[in-house]
Design an enzyme around this catalytic site. Structure first.
Site, PDB file in Angstrom:
ATOM      1  N   GLY A 108       7.013   1.030  -7.997  1.00  0.00           N
ATOM      2  CA  GLY A 108       8.347   1.606  -8.090  1.00  0.00           C
ATOM      3  C   GLY A 108       8.888   1.620  -9.502  1.00  0.00           C
ATOM      4  O   GLY A 108       9.739   2.451  -9.838  1.00  0.00           O
ATOM      5  N   ALA A 120       8.487  -2.211  -6.236  1.00  0.00           N
ATOM      6  CA  ALA A 120       9.370  -2.454  -5.103  1.00  0.00           C
ATOM      7  C   ALA A 120       9.089  -3.860  -4.580  1.00  0.00           C
ATOM      8  O   ALA A 120       8.001  -4.416  -4.778  1.00  0.00           O
ATOM      9  CB  ALA A 120       9.135  -1.412  -4.013  1.00  0.00           C
ATOM     10  N   GLU A 148       7.408   4.662 -11.098  1.00  0.00           N
ATOM     11  CA  GLU A 148       8.096   5.806 -10.500  1.00  0.00           C
ATOM     12  C   GLU A 148       9.515   5.946 -11.039  1.00  0.00           C
ATOM     13  O   GLU A 148       9.995   7.063 -11.256  1.00  0.00           O
ATOM     14  CB  GLU A 148       8.114   5.639  -8.979  1.00  0.00           C
ATOM     15  N   GLU A 206      -0.306   0.780  -5.323  1.00  0.00           N
ATOM     16  CA  GLU A 206       0.029   0.731  -3.900  1.00  0.00           C
ATOM     17  C   GLU A 206      -1.179   0.740  -2.967  1.00  0.00           C
ATOM     18  O   GLU A 206      -1.176   0.044  -1.940  1.00  0.00           O
ATOM     19  CB  GLU A 206       0.959   1.895  -3.546  1.00  0.00           C
TER      20      GLU A 206
END
Length: 258
Positions: A108, A63, A111, A131
């Site tokens: 992300g 992200a 994911e 993260e």
């Protein structure tokens, strides 16, 4: 579209995250464009999707930290919901989705790949959930899907240590189904997609639904879902044609999705 492109190749659709200067990082705009593309996929003619990133360095590097760095608590929750809603839509799409992971699949990006049904990757692929090293948790389903895919112990190790793993380790622990060269990645994804697309599409969709809906249930509940979906196939022309061809020792030339 600017940051997300879509191509149709027969029964196969190819979605590409196209933000190479940012290593295909996901910001709100990219997530909303991906959501729009998923909404516009013609499920009557498309039997398999391939999801990849542009270039050879990165699938999705994560992200967008520049966007996340200034978020408040409520804005962080909303950003997580935007990502989770799109990834869940991808995960529950009726047709199979293959992630062709070309390079970085971090945060992300990891994911996003976990929201796909099958993952194949290039030799230079790198997976991880970094993260906690940034002071946050995974926010787009990583704490849930990674554990379901590689097991709780390995998922906790990867998340708690913020450690990345290379393609070989990803294959060893079952995170990816296959490793191939960067040059052959998309071709290999298309070969797999083509193999899937040649089977009865209603049966493939029913199989995906049975797996996805049954995985979180106990066995007694899960097999009821399978029984009902199994039974529903006997109303289709594909079942009649497939079994007729088997009994006559011929092959079905084409399934018609009905």
């Amino acid at each position: 579209m600017e940051f997300v492109t879509y191509e149709q190749d027969g029964f196969i659709g190819v979605i590409t995250i196209n933000r190479p200067k940012a290593l295909n990082a996901l910001n709100t705009k990219v997530l909303k464009l991906l959501d729009k593309v998923l909404n516009e996929v013609d499920l009557k003619t498309t039997r398999v999707l391939i999801l990849t990133g542009s270039g050879s360095k990165s699938f999705v590097a994560g992200a967008d930290i520049s966007e996340m760095s200034i978020l408040t608590k409520s804005e962080g929750e909303l950003f997580g919901k935007v990502g989770n809603d799109v990834f869940r839509k991808l995960e529950t799409l009726p047709i199979p989705v293959i992630a062709a992971v070309n390079g970085f699949a971090l945060g992300g990006g990891c994911e996003l790949s976990l929201s796909c049904d099958i993952r194949i990757c290039s030799e230079n692929a790198l997976f991880g959930q970094p993260e906690v090293g940034l002071g946050i948790t995974p926010g787009f389903g990583g704490t849930q899907r990674l554990a379901r895919t590689v097991g709780i112990g390995k998922a906790k190790e990867m998340i708690y240590t913020a450690s990345n793993i290379k393609a070989e380790e990803a294959y060893r622990i079952g995170l990816v189904n296959k490793i191939c060269s960067s040059e052959e990645l998309i071709n290999e994804a298309k070969k797999l997609a083509l193999k899937i697309s040649r089977n009865a599409p209603i049966a493939v969709k029913a199989s995906k639904r049975a797996i996805n809906e049954g995985i979180s249930l106990n066995m007694d509940e899960a097999i009821v879902i399978e029984e009902k979906l199994f039974g529903s196939c006997f109303e289709t022309e594909d079942q009649k044609n497939g079994m007729k061809a088997f009994l006559e020792k011929t092959k079905v030339e084409k399934f018609f999705n009905r």
